[in-house]
Design an enzyme around this catalytic site. Structure first.
Site, PDB file in Angstrom:
ATOM      1  N   GLU A  60      -7.301   2.421  15.417  1.00 34.82           N
ATOM      2  CA  GLU A  60      -5.975   2.398  14.767  1.00 34.82           C
ATOM      3  C   GLU A  60      -5.873   1.267  13.756  1.00 34.82           C
ATOM      4  O   GLU A  60      -6.390   0.174  13.963  1.00 34.82           O
ATOM      5  CB  GLU A  60      -4.858   2.259  15.806  1.00 34.82           C
ATOM      6  CG  GLU A  60      -4.767   3.400  16.795  1.00 34.82           C
ATOM      7  CD  GLU A  60      -4.516   4.761  16.164  1.00 34.82           C
ATOM      8  OE1 GLU A  60      -4.204   4.826  14.970  1.00 34.82           O
ATOM      9  OE2 GLU A  60      -4.647   5.764  16.879  1.00 34.82           O
ATOM     10  N   GLY A  61      -5.151   1.528  12.696  1.00 32.90           N
ATOM     11  CA  GLY A  61      -5.011   0.561  11.607  1.00 32.90           C
ATOM     12  C   GLY A  61      -3.881  -0.435  11.850  1.00 32.90           C
ATOM     13  O   GLY A  61      -3.127  -0.348  12.821  1.00 32.90           O
ATOM     14  N   PHE A  62      -3.771  -1.348  10.909  1.00 33.86           N
ATOM     15  CA  PHE A  62      -2.851  -2.478  11.012  1.00 33.86           C
ATOM     16  C   PHE A  62      -1.392  -2.038  11.205  1.00 33.86           C
ATOM     17  O   PHE A  62      -0.661  -2.597  12.024  1.00 33.86           O
ATOM     18  CB  PHE A  62      -2.977  -3.308   9.725  1.00 33.86           C
ATOM     19  CG  PHE A  62      -2.224  -4.590   9.748  1.00 33.86           C
ATOM     20  CD1 PHE A  62      -2.736  -5.705  10.391  1.00 33.86           C
ATOM     21  CD2 PHE A  62      -0.997  -4.712   9.104  1.00 33.86           C
ATOM     22  CE1 PHE A  62      -2.054  -6.906  10.402  1.00 33.86           C
ATOM     23  CE2 PHE A  62      -0.304  -5.909   9.109  1.00 33.86           C
ATOM     24  CZ  PHE A  62      -0.831  -7.006   9.749  1.00 33.86           C
ATOM     25  N   HIS A 297       2.142   3.802  -3.515  1.00 37.53           N
ATOM     26  CA  HIS A 297       1.085   3.536  -2.528  1.00 37.53           C
ATOM     27  C   HIS A 297       0.148   4.734  -2.544  1.00 37.53           C
ATOM     28  O   HIS A 297       0.504   5.828  -2.089  1.00 37.53           O
ATOM     29  CB  HIS A 297       1.630   3.326  -1.109  1.00 37.53           C
ATOM     30  CG  HIS A 297       0.510   3.213  -0.109  1.00 37.53           C
ATOM     31  ND1 HIS A 297       0.504   3.882   1.085  1.00 37.53           N
ATOM     32  CD2 HIS A 297      -0.659   2.529  -0.167  1.00 37.53           C
ATOM     33  CE1 HIS A 297      -0.627   3.608   1.723  1.00 37.53           C
ATOM     34  NE2 HIS A 297      -1.338   2.793   0.991  1.00 37.53           N
ATOM     35  N   THR A 395       1.179   5.158   7.622  1.00 38.01           N
ATOM     36  CA  THR A 395       2.038   4.121   8.210  1.00 38.01           C
ATOM     37  C   THR A 395       2.156   2.925   7.259  1.00 38.01           C
ATOM     38  O   THR A 395       3.134   2.182   7.326  1.00 38.01           O
ATOM     39  CB  THR A 395       1.509   3.648   9.581  1.00 38.01           C
ATOM     40  OG1 THR A 395       0.145   3.276   9.452  1.00 38.01           O
ATOM     41  CG2 THR A 395       1.638   4.724  10.632  1.00 38.01           C
ATOM     42  N   PHE A 396       1.182   2.759   6.378  1.00 37.80           N
ATOM     43  CA  PHE A 396       1.256   1.721   5.346  1.00 37.80           C
ATOM     44  C   PHE A 396       2.492   1.976   4.471  1.00 37.80           C
ATOM     45  O   PHE A 396       3.265   1.070   4.183  1.00 37.80           O
ATOM     46  CB  PHE A 396      -0.030   1.759   4.515  1.00 37.80           C
ATOM     47  CG  PHE A 396      -0.219   0.612   3.555  1.00 37.80           C
ATOM     48  CD1 PHE A 396      -1.107  -0.399   3.845  1.00 37.80           C
ATOM     49  CD2 PHE A 396       0.472   0.567   2.343  1.00 37.80           C
ATOM     50  CE1 PHE A 396      -1.315  -1.452   2.953  1.00 37.80           C
ATOM     51  CE2 PHE A 396       0.271  -0.481   1.453  1.00 37.80           C
ATOM     52  CZ  PHE A 396      -0.621  -1.489   1.761  1.00 37.80           C
TER      53      PHE A 396
HETATM   54  O1  GFB Z   1      -2.252   0.348   7.863  1.00 40.22           O
HETATM   55  P1  GFB Z   1      -2.748   1.626   8.363  1.00 40.22           P
HETATM   56  O2  GFB Z   1      -2.543   1.833   9.786  1.00 40.22           O
HETATM   57  O3  GFB Z   1      -2.123   2.805   7.541  1.00 40.22           O
HETATM   58  O4  GFB Z   1      -4.293   1.642   8.044  1.00 40.22           O
HETATM   59  P2  GFB Z   1      -2.376   4.376   7.526  1.00 40.22           P
HETATM   60  C1  GFB Z   1      -4.782   1.670   6.742  1.00 40.22           C
HETATM   61  C2  GFB Z   1      -5.446   0.355   6.339  1.00 40.22           C
HETATM   62  O5  GFB Z   1      -6.186   0.623   5.145  1.00 40.22           O
HETATM   63  C3  GFB Z   1      -4.477  -0.763   6.018  1.00 40.22           C
HETATM   64  C4  GFB Z   1      -5.974  -0.415   4.222  1.00 40.22           C
HETATM   65  O6  GFB Z   1      -4.067  -1.526   7.093  1.00 40.22           O
HETATM   66  C5  GFB Z   1      -5.264  -1.544   4.978  1.00 40.22           C
HETATM   67  O7  GFB Z   1      -6.221  -2.362   5.610  1.00 40.22           O
HETATM   68  N1  GFB Z   1      -5.093   0.062   3.156  1.00 40.22           N
HETATM   69  C6  GFB Z   1      -4.445   1.240   3.073  1.00 40.22           C
HETATM   70  C7  GFB Z   1      -4.781  -0.643   2.070  1.00 40.22           C
HETATM   71  N2  GFB Z   1      -3.725   1.313   1.945  1.00 40.22           N
HETATM   72  C8  GFB Z   1      -3.918   0.139   1.296  1.00 40.22           C
HETATM   73  C9  GFB Z   1      -3.425  -0.403   0.076  1.00 40.22           C
HETATM   74  O8  GFB Z   1      -2.644   0.201  -0.639  1.00 40.22           O
HETATM   75  N3  GFB Z   1      -3.848  -1.638  -0.247  1.00 40.22           N
HETATM   76  C10 GFB Z   1      -4.685  -2.361   0.536  1.00 40.22           C
HETATM   77  N4  GFB Z   1      -5.045  -3.578   0.146  1.00 40.22           N
HETATM   78  N5  GFB Z   1      -5.176  -1.877   1.689  1.00 40.22           N
HETATM   79  C11 GFB Z   1      -4.009   5.339   9.386  1.00 40.22           C
HETATM   80  C12 GFB Z   1      -4.681   4.458  10.375  1.00 40.22           C
HETATM   81  O9  GFB Z   1      -3.783   4.616   8.205  1.00 40.22           O
HETATM   82  O10 GFB Z   1      -4.808   6.395   9.026  1.00 40.22           O
HETATM   83  C13 GFB Z   1      -5.237   5.243  11.519  1.00 40.22           C
HETATM   84  O11 GFB Z   1      -3.767   3.585  10.970  1.00 40.22           O
HETATM   85  C14 GFB Z   1      -6.074   6.392  11.032  1.00 40.22           C
HETATM   86  O12 GFB Z   1      -5.985   4.393  12.300  1.00 40.22           O
HETATM   87  C15 GFB Z   1      -5.268   7.218  10.066  1.00 40.22           C
HETATM   88  O13 GFB Z   1      -7.239   5.876  10.405  1.00 40.22           O
HETATM   89  C16 GFB Z   1      -6.077   8.347   9.501  1.00 40.22           C
HETATM   90  O14 GFB Z   1      -1.378   5.093   8.338  1.00 40.22           O
HETATM   91  O15 GFB Z   1      -2.423   4.695   6.080  1.00 40.22           O
END
Ligand code: GFB
Length: 436
Positions: A60-62, A297, A395-396
């Protein structure tokens, strides 16, 4: 076996408690139904606090992890009414998406790097891992409960909150060493071990975990796979208080502020985004203008194969961005993205008549705040834009939308997303409006 029983209200419950001291095995809990008589008392006292630790499914991501934090913070805030307890903030590290190799180590990172700890503490009794280790005085956790879903849970129509220790459905990341202690993944700390590890089938809200702690003498209790526990209530005033308490660390806010001022002609004073220093003083409003730029985004990488129909090509994204920019009468777009440089440059080529910017951190900033911090700086910049459009189900993007709700942007300038190339008129994100 010794269980701490605080003075109980009735003789009956005293008897129950004494019985439990004889029948309970090590670190067992009261039972499936924590409302059973005798199971409603705290098991630790003021002088012997409880420490609740947790971790999340490794891939899972941040930003999903931030959501799990809120569930746990609300649980421990409520638990605090019954017993002295702390929520230990799980150090950040080794996230799948943090792939930069030029930023130094990206593990065992404290929450203070990303968040303002005094703000978090105004909501829930949280502490950093190093504070816990110092206060607890041991590297041995008492018990780890690896949460798992009940088998066949989604097939039954009955929604009943329950939990019980069951055989593990999947192999977990702990194994017994020669001295009988469990070793495994404890946020990257090689010396931390646990006395017991159990798989706990769980179905319910995070606060239902309270039942697991009833009459449990264990002081350091970890819940792994905490994402299995659901929000108590999604989107109520308490949810939003927890969310509002998650202010970013001042260093990140300052870096985002400098970028806004230097490249986007945007300051809190001119944009109408001055906020009270203390989140508890915030008030409801939705009249904020924001800086003279749009933010997109643009989630790429794993989303390209995970959601191929809803994520546009670079050309498709540029086409949609042009329409928005024309409608808004803006000439600048800030792009938050995990796209490789070639894709960003392709986007710029499609939008040559506009200023297309992204955040380019210095080496010092990269080393200090790492991938996690850079992503937050981009989120802060997006949060202040006049208009925001995100990526389907990211979720970002959701966290940016929440931040904008807190700041008071009109919802039509916040709850938008890019459509996939083949989507005619795609559905826009649900408007999860703030509640005070
Ligand atoms: O944050 P996050 O849970 O969002 O995981 P999602 C995506 C990660 O990718 C972020 C990087 O925490 C960042 O490290 N990232 C994504 C970005 N977009 C950006 C951006 O615009 N700028 C920067 N600097 N970094 C989910 C994951 O991602 O996607 C799940 O939490 C799974 O684990 C799913 O992989 C498919 O909701 O976008």
């Amino acid at each position: 076996m010794h269980i701490v029983c605080v003075p109980l209200a009735t003789i009956i419950t005293v008897i129950l408690c004494i019985q439990l001291t004889f029948t309970t095995q090590s670190f067992e809990f009261c039972g499936k139904d924590f409302d059973t008589a005798g199971c409603n008392e705290p098991s630790v006292t003021k002088s012997v606090p409880r420490y609740v630790l947790y971790d999340v499914n490794p891939p899972e991501g941040f930003n999903l992890r931030r959501d799990v934090y809120m569930r746990m913070a609300i649980f421990v805030k409520k638990l605090k009414k019954f017993e002295d307890c702390h929520l230990v903030l799980p150090p950040w590290g080794q996230l799948y998406h943090w792939q930069s190799t030029d930023v130094g180590r990206q593990d065992m990172l404290p929450w203070s790097l990303f968040f303002d700890i005094p703000s978090l503490r105004k909501f829930a009794p949280v502490m950093e891992m190093h504070e816990f280790l110092q206060e607890f005085g041991s590297l041995m956790l008492d018990v780890v409960y690896v949460l798992q879903h009940y088998k066949g849970m989604w097939e039954s129509n009955q929604w009943v909150q329950k939990f019980e220790i069951e055989p593990c459905h999947e192999k977990h990341r702990y194994s017994r060493s020669e001295n009988g202690m469990y070793k495994g993944w404890f946020w990257g700390y090689p010396n931390i071990t646990a006395t017991e590890v159990h798989c706990l089938s769980f179905h319910g809200h995070a606060s239902h975990l309270k039942g697991v702690l009833q009459n449990l003498k264990a002081r350091a209790v970890m819940f792994d796979h905490a994402e299995v526990a659901l929000h108590d209530v999604f989107g109520d005033a308490l949810y939003w208080k927890a969310r509002r308490s998650m202010r970013f660390s001042s260093g990140l806010v300052k870096l985002a502020g400098s970028f806004r001022m230097e490249y986007l002609n945007s300051t809190d004073e001119t944009d109408g985004t001055v906020r009270p220093g203390d989140w508890t003083k915030e008030k409801a409003h939705s009249d904020v203008t924001g800086g003279p730029y749009m933010c997109v985004h643009l989630r790429r990488k794993d989303f390209l194969w995970g959601r191929p129909k809803q994520v546009p090509s670079i050309r498709g994204a540029a086409k949609q961005m042009k329409v928005h920019l024309e409608q808004l009468g803006l000439t600048t777009v800030f792009v938050a993205t995990d796209a490789p440089l070639e894709e960003f440059e392709e986007l710029q080529r499609h939008l040559q008549e506009y200023q297309v910017l992204q955040y380019e951190p210095s080496q010092v900033v990269k080393h200090t705040y790492k991938d996690g911090g850079i992503a937050i700086i981009e989120q802060i910049i997006c949060s202040h834009a006049r208009f925001f459009t995100g990526t389907y189900e990211s979720t970002f993007s959701f966290r940016i939308q929440e931040e904008r709700e807190i700041m008071g942007f009109p919802p039509e300038n916040t709850f938008n997303r890019l459509c996939g190339d083949g989507e005619e008129k795609c559905s826009q994100p649900s408007r999860w409006r703030i509640v005070f």
